[in-house]
Scaffold this motif. Structure first.
Motif, PDB file in Angstrom:
ATOM      1  N   SER A  36      71.543  50.425   1.908  1.00 47.31           N
ATOM      2  CA  SER A  36      72.383  49.583   0.997  1.00 47.31           C
ATOM      3  C   SER A  36      73.164  48.723   2.199  1.00 47.31           C
ATOM      4  O   SER A  36      73.710  49.163   3.000  1.00 47.31           O
ATOM      5  CB  SER A  36      73.314  50.076  -0.019  1.00 47.31           C
ATOM      6  OG  SER A  36      72.300  50.969  -1.028  1.00 47.31           O
ATOM      7  N   HIS A  37      73.563  47.730   1.588  1.00 41.51           N
ATOM      8  CA  HIS A  37      74.730  46.702   2.191  1.00 41.51           C
ATOM      9  C   HIS A  37      75.362  45.736   1.678  1.00 41.51           C
ATOM     10  O   HIS A  37      75.190  45.619   0.499  1.00 41.51           O
ATOM     11  CB  HIS A  37      73.968  45.889   3.683  1.00 41.51           C
ATOM     12  CG  HIS A  37      72.989  44.828   3.105  1.00 41.51           C
ATOM     13  ND1 HIS A  37      73.480  43.761   2.749  1.00 41.51           N
ATOM     14  CD2 HIS A  37      71.755  45.010   2.736  1.00 41.51           C
ATOM     15  CE1 HIS A  37      72.593  42.974   2.027  1.00 41.51           C
ATOM     16  NE2 HIS A  37      71.442  43.668   2.115  1.00 41.51           N
ATOM     17  N   ASP A  38      76.763  45.393   2.070  1.00 41.23           N
ATOM     18  CA  ASP A  38      77.361  44.646   1.278  1.00 41.23           C
ATOM     19  C   ASP A  38      76.560  43.348   0.917  1.00 41.23           C
ATOM     20  O   ASP A  38      76.268  42.670   1.968  1.00 41.23           O
ATOM     21  CB  ASP A  38      79.027  44.359   1.919  1.00 41.23           C
ATOM     22  CG  ASP A  38      79.545  45.565   1.623  1.00 41.23           C
ATOM     23  OD1 ASP A  38      79.223  46.518   0.840  1.00 41.23           O
ATOM     24  OD2 ASP A  38      80.633  46.030   2.669  1.00 41.23           O
ATOM     25  N   PRO A  63      85.601  30.990   3.496  1.00 43.17           N
ATOM     26  CA  PRO A  63      85.827  31.185   4.940  1.00 43.17           C
ATOM     27  C   PRO A  63      84.977  30.916   6.093  1.00 43.17           C
ATOM     28  O   PRO A  63      84.984  30.476   6.901  1.00 43.17           O
ATOM     29  CB  PRO A  63      86.191  32.656   4.849  1.00 43.17           C
ATOM     30  CG  PRO A  63      86.606  32.911   3.345  1.00 43.17           C
ATOM     31  CD  PRO A  63      86.021  32.008   2.504  1.00 43.17           C
ATOM     32  N   GLN A  64      83.574  31.567   5.653  1.00 47.06           N
ATOM     33  CA  GLN A  64      82.530  31.369   6.307  1.00 47.06           C
ATOM     34  C   GLN A  64      81.649  29.919   6.178  1.00 47.06           C
ATOM     35  O   GLN A  64      80.945  29.712   6.983  1.00 47.06           O
ATOM     36  CB  GLN A  64      81.460  32.353   6.551  1.00 47.06           C
ATOM     37  CG  GLN A  64      82.162  33.857   6.803  1.00 47.06           C
ATOM     38  CD  GLN A  64      81.187  34.797   6.780  1.00 47.06           C
ATOM     39  OE1 GLN A  64      80.050  34.822   6.464  1.00 47.06           O
ATOM     40  NE2 GLN A  64      81.482  36.087   7.341  1.00 47.06           N
ATOM     41  N   GLY A  65      81.906  29.207   5.111  1.00 49.29           N
ATOM     42  CA  GLY A  65      81.171  28.015   5.026  1.00 49.29           C
ATOM     43  C   GLY A  65      79.550  28.308   4.886  1.00 49.29           C
ATOM     44  O   GLY A  65      78.958  27.302   5.436  1.00 49.29           O
ATOM     45  N   GLN A  66      79.145  29.319   4.601  1.00 49.95           N
ATOM     46  CA  GLN A  66      77.765  29.522   4.772  1.00 49.95           C
ATOM     47  C   GLN A  66      76.994  29.341   3.404  1.00 49.95           C
ATOM     48  O   GLN A  66      77.434  29.792   2.379  1.00 49.95           O
ATOM     49  CB  GLN A  66      77.596  31.227   5.011  1.00 49.95           C
ATOM     50  CG  GLN A  66      75.881  31.441   5.006  1.00 49.95           C
ATOM     51  CD  GLN A  66      75.381  31.026   6.511  1.00 49.95           C
ATOM     52  OE1 GLN A  66      75.866  30.335   7.244  1.00 49.95           O
ATOM     53  NE2 GLN A  66      74.117  31.305   6.613  1.00 49.95           N
ATOM     54  N   LEU A  67      75.916  28.370   3.454  1.00 49.90           N
ATOM     55  CA  LEU A  67      75.026  28.039   2.266  1.00 49.90           C
ATOM     56  C   LEU A  67      73.696  28.466   2.546  1.00 49.90           C
ATOM     57  O   LEU A  67      73.065  27.992   3.618  1.00 49.90           O
ATOM     58  CB  LEU A  67      75.128  26.495   1.958  1.00 49.90           C
ATOM     59  CG  LEU A  67      74.230  26.024   0.783  1.00 49.90           C
ATOM     60  CD1 LEU A  67      74.971  26.663  -0.290  1.00 49.90           C
ATOM     61  CD2 LEU A  67      74.108  24.460   0.877  1.00 49.90           C
ATOM     62  N   VAL A  68      73.049  29.395   1.710  1.00 52.59           N
ATOM     63  CA  VAL A  68      71.941  29.802   1.783  1.00 52.59           C
ATOM     64  C   VAL A  68      71.026  29.486   0.581  1.00 52.59           C
ATOM     65  O   VAL A  68      71.436  29.656  -0.516  1.00 52.59           O
ATOM     66  CB  VAL A  68      71.758  31.530   1.982  1.00 52.59           C
ATOM     67  CG1 VAL A  68      70.447  32.054   2.080  1.00 52.59           C
ATOM     68  CG2 VAL A  68      72.639  32.037   3.127  1.00 52.59           C
ATOM     69  N   LEU A  89      69.850  37.795   1.037  1.00 51.38           N
ATOM     70  CA  LEU A  89      71.257  38.422   0.434  1.00 51.38           C
ATOM     71  C   LEU A  89      72.016  38.795   1.643  1.00 51.38           C
ATOM     72  O   LEU A  89      73.172  38.390   1.337  1.00 51.38           O
ATOM     73  CB  LEU A  89      70.784  39.581  -0.576  1.00 51.38           C
ATOM     74  CG  LEU A  89      69.947  39.011  -1.881  1.00 51.38           C
ATOM     75  CD1 LEU A  89      69.652  40.371  -2.713  1.00 51.38           C
ATOM     76  CD2 LEU A  89      70.650  38.327  -2.566  1.00 51.38           C
ATOM     77  N   ALA A  90      71.632  39.465   2.624  1.00 53.86           N
ATOM     78  CA  ALA A  90      72.513  39.676   3.670  1.00 53.86           C
ATOM     79  C   ALA A  90      73.202  38.639   4.196  1.00 53.86           C
ATOM     80  O   ALA A  90      74.374  38.344   4.743  1.00 53.86           O
ATOM     81  CB  ALA A  90      71.792  40.562   4.661  1.00 53.86           C
ATOM     82  N   LYS A  91      72.111  37.392   4.677  1.00 54.84           N
ATOM     83  CA  LYS A  91      72.798  36.034   5.246  1.00 54.84           C
ATOM     84  C   LYS A  91      73.807  35.418   4.383  1.00 54.84           C
ATOM     85  O   LYS A  91      74.660  34.947   4.724  1.00 54.84           O
ATOM     86  CB  LYS A  91      71.429  35.401   5.312  1.00 54.84           C
ATOM     87  CG  LYS A  91      71.847  34.034   6.246  1.00 54.84           C
ATOM     88  CD  LYS A  91      70.467  33.349   6.343  1.00 54.84           C
ATOM     89  CE  LYS A  91      70.659  32.008   7.316  1.00 54.84           C
ATOM     90  NZ  LYS A  91      69.789  31.311   7.493  1.00 54.84           N
ATOM     91  N   ALA A  92      73.734  35.596   3.086  1.00 50.45           N
ATOM     92  CA  ALA A  92      74.715  34.823   2.097  1.00 50.45           C
ATOM     93  C   ALA A  92      75.958  35.608   1.890  1.00 50.45           C
ATOM     94  O   ALA A  92      76.875  35.079   1.282  1.00 50.45           O
ATOM     95  CB  ALA A  92      74.004  34.577   0.767  1.00 50.45           C
ATOM     96  N   HIS A  93      76.082  36.676   2.529  1.00 50.71           N
ATOM     97  CA  HIS A  93      77.283  37.585   2.551  1.00 50.71           C
ATOM     98  C   HIS A  93      78.665  36.866   2.931  1.00 50.71           C
ATOM     99  O   HIS A  93      78.506  36.224   3.836  1.00 50.71           O
ATOM    100  CB  HIS A  93      77.145  39.032   3.382  1.00 50.71           C
ATOM    101  CG  HIS A  93      78.478  39.949   3.082  1.00 50.71           C
ATOM    102  ND1 HIS A  93      78.643  40.340   1.683  1.00 50.71           N
ATOM    103  CD2 HIS A  93      79.019  40.373   4.162  1.00 50.71           C
ATOM    104  CE1 HIS A  93      79.930  40.922   1.934  1.00 50.71           C
ATOM    105  NE2 HIS A  93      80.202  41.156   3.307  1.00 50.71           N
ATOM    106  N   HIS A  94      79.544  36.624   1.857  1.00 48.96           N
ATOM    107  CA  HIS A  94      80.791  35.931   1.883  1.00 48.96           C
ATOM    108  C   HIS A  94      80.515  34.290   1.976  1.00 48.96           C
ATOM    109  O   HIS A  94      81.374  33.609   2.125  1.00 48.96           O
ATOM    110  CB  HIS A  94      81.626  36.220   3.405  1.00 48.96           C
ATOM    111  CG  HIS A  94      82.224  37.400   3.436  1.00 48.96           C
ATOM    112  ND1 HIS A  94      82.367  38.180   4.439  1.00 48.96           N
ATOM    113  CD2 HIS A  94      82.455  38.309   2.281  1.00 48.96           C
ATOM    114  CE1 HIS A  94      82.985  39.502   4.332  1.00 48.96           C
ATOM    115  NE2 HIS A  94      82.855  39.474   2.767  1.00 48.96           N
TER     116      HIS A  94
END
Length: 369
Positions: free
Chosen positions: A152-154, A71-76, A109-114
């Motif tokens: 903590s965060h998702d 959905p977000q197309g995010q690659l970290v 890790l937070a940037k790679a969410h979803h």
């Protein structure tokens, strides 16, 4: 403008170069890898995919192609030189002590969410970082603790780690925590090899035109992932599926129960991808190799090392009478040639070594010692 005045040039801010992504649907000869990546995209809780293979087998190309379908197309990308703080984030302890509030600086890790967290040459990454990202990939939560303060965060992402086995292996304790593994090989089939090269040349020549030819297939993959994620919680496991999974894992002599859990979840993700009404034994058989290949292999290596330790004398041999008395000499402990030929290839009996006399060594004075 006066000729005496220096000419001025307007500074135009540089725009980031948008790199075109090779379409996931255009990958050729990578069916096992595509299936594993799709299953991890449907259920990120599988623990990620470890892709092992030599250079030039499209490992990084496939990782970038999968990210485009999400959905977000995010690659970290996680670089090898990253610190633990850059990976998991940091807490400002001074703000906590002064204001009583937690100030959190997000990490990768937070940037790679979803999205996709891609680690190239994961076998060269420090074990502490591998352990931290595997924890977050399996649980979907990242926890940062500093001096008794935690946040903590998702962190739900698809973990893809690639490695070249020629550059070293992951420790068994870490490789077992990857949910799925795919081993890529060099392609020596002329027709497949030619098709791969032609597709790559066409993409490099005109990326937009090449991608337009696969736009419909790409949209189908996006819709299949979305529908599979919605159907995933509704699929249950029957007793026959549980029994088959247990039998496969017992036959592979895996350690613990992680393989059973991953195999069940992978089979469920495959059933959801196919829009099946239930998880079947056939779904289990389709994912079993990706679940067991790294666990089975490292179990054999571990057993082989244990056997080697026993032959090297760590386990005390028993005498004919059954006592565990140590042998009188190394010759007594050595197996007979007939036994050695059956149990220890390449065994050589001990041989006496010649001694060489050296000149008398003069002692140093007490002040020079």
């Amino acid at each position: 403008m006066n000729a005496a005045e220096p000419a001025t040039t307007q500074q135009v801010p540089a725009r980031p170069i948008q790199r075109s992504t090779f379409p996931f649907a255009a990958l050729i000869g990578q069916v096992p890898l595509q299936q594993a990546l799709l299953l991890a995209a449907i259920d990120p809780g599988l623990g990620g995919v470890l892709v092992s293979g030599p250079r030039g087998t499209a490992k990084s190309t496939a990782a970038r192609a999968l990210a485009e379908l999400l959905p977000q197309g995010q690659l970290v990308n996680l670089p090898l030189g990253a610190s633990e703080d850059r990976l998991i984030g940091t807490l400002d302890i001074e703000t906590v002590l002064r204001d009583g509030s937690v100030r959190f600086s997000p990490g990768l890790l937070a940037k790679a969410h979803h999205g996709v967290l891609y680690v190239d040459e994961v076998n060269l990454l420090p074990d502490a970082l591998v352990d931290a990202l595997l924890d977050a990939a399996a649980s979907g939560v990242n926890t940062v603790e500093r001096d008794g303060v935690s946040h903590s965060h998702d962190a739900s992402f698809v973990l893809i780690g690639t490695m070249n086995p020629e550059e070293g292996e992951l420790r068994p304790q870490l490789i077992d925590r990857f949910g799925l593994m795919v081993e890529l090989q060099n392609c020596f089939e002329p027709r497949v090899r030619q098709a791969i090269v032609k597709a790559r040349l066409a993409f490099d020549l005109d990326p937009q035109r090449f991608r337009a030819g696969y736009a419909e297939h790409q949209a189908e993959y996006v819709e299949r992932i979305r529908a599979a994620r919605e159907a995933l919680p509704q699929l249950a496991f029957g007793d026959a599926v549980h029994a088959h999974v247990s039998a496969l894992c017992i036959d592979a002599a895996v350690d613990g129960l992680r393989a059973d859990l991953v195999m069940l979840r992978a089979a469920r993700a495959l059933a959801a991808l196919e829009q099946a009404g239930a998880v079947t034994v056939e779904h289990v058989d389709c994912v079993a190799e990706a679940v067991l290949i790294h666990r089975r292999r490292h179990r054999r290596q571990h057993d082989g090392q244990a056997d080697g330790d026993t032959r090297n004398g760590e386990a005390q041999p028993q005498t004919a009478a059954g006592s565990d008395r140590a042998p009188a000499s190394a010759l007594d402990a050595a197996p007979s040639p007939a036994v050695a030929g059956e149990t220890d290839w390449g065994y050589l009996p001990p041989e006496p070594a010649a001694t060489t006399h050296v000149k008398r060594v003069l002692p140093l004075d007490a002040k020079k010692r």
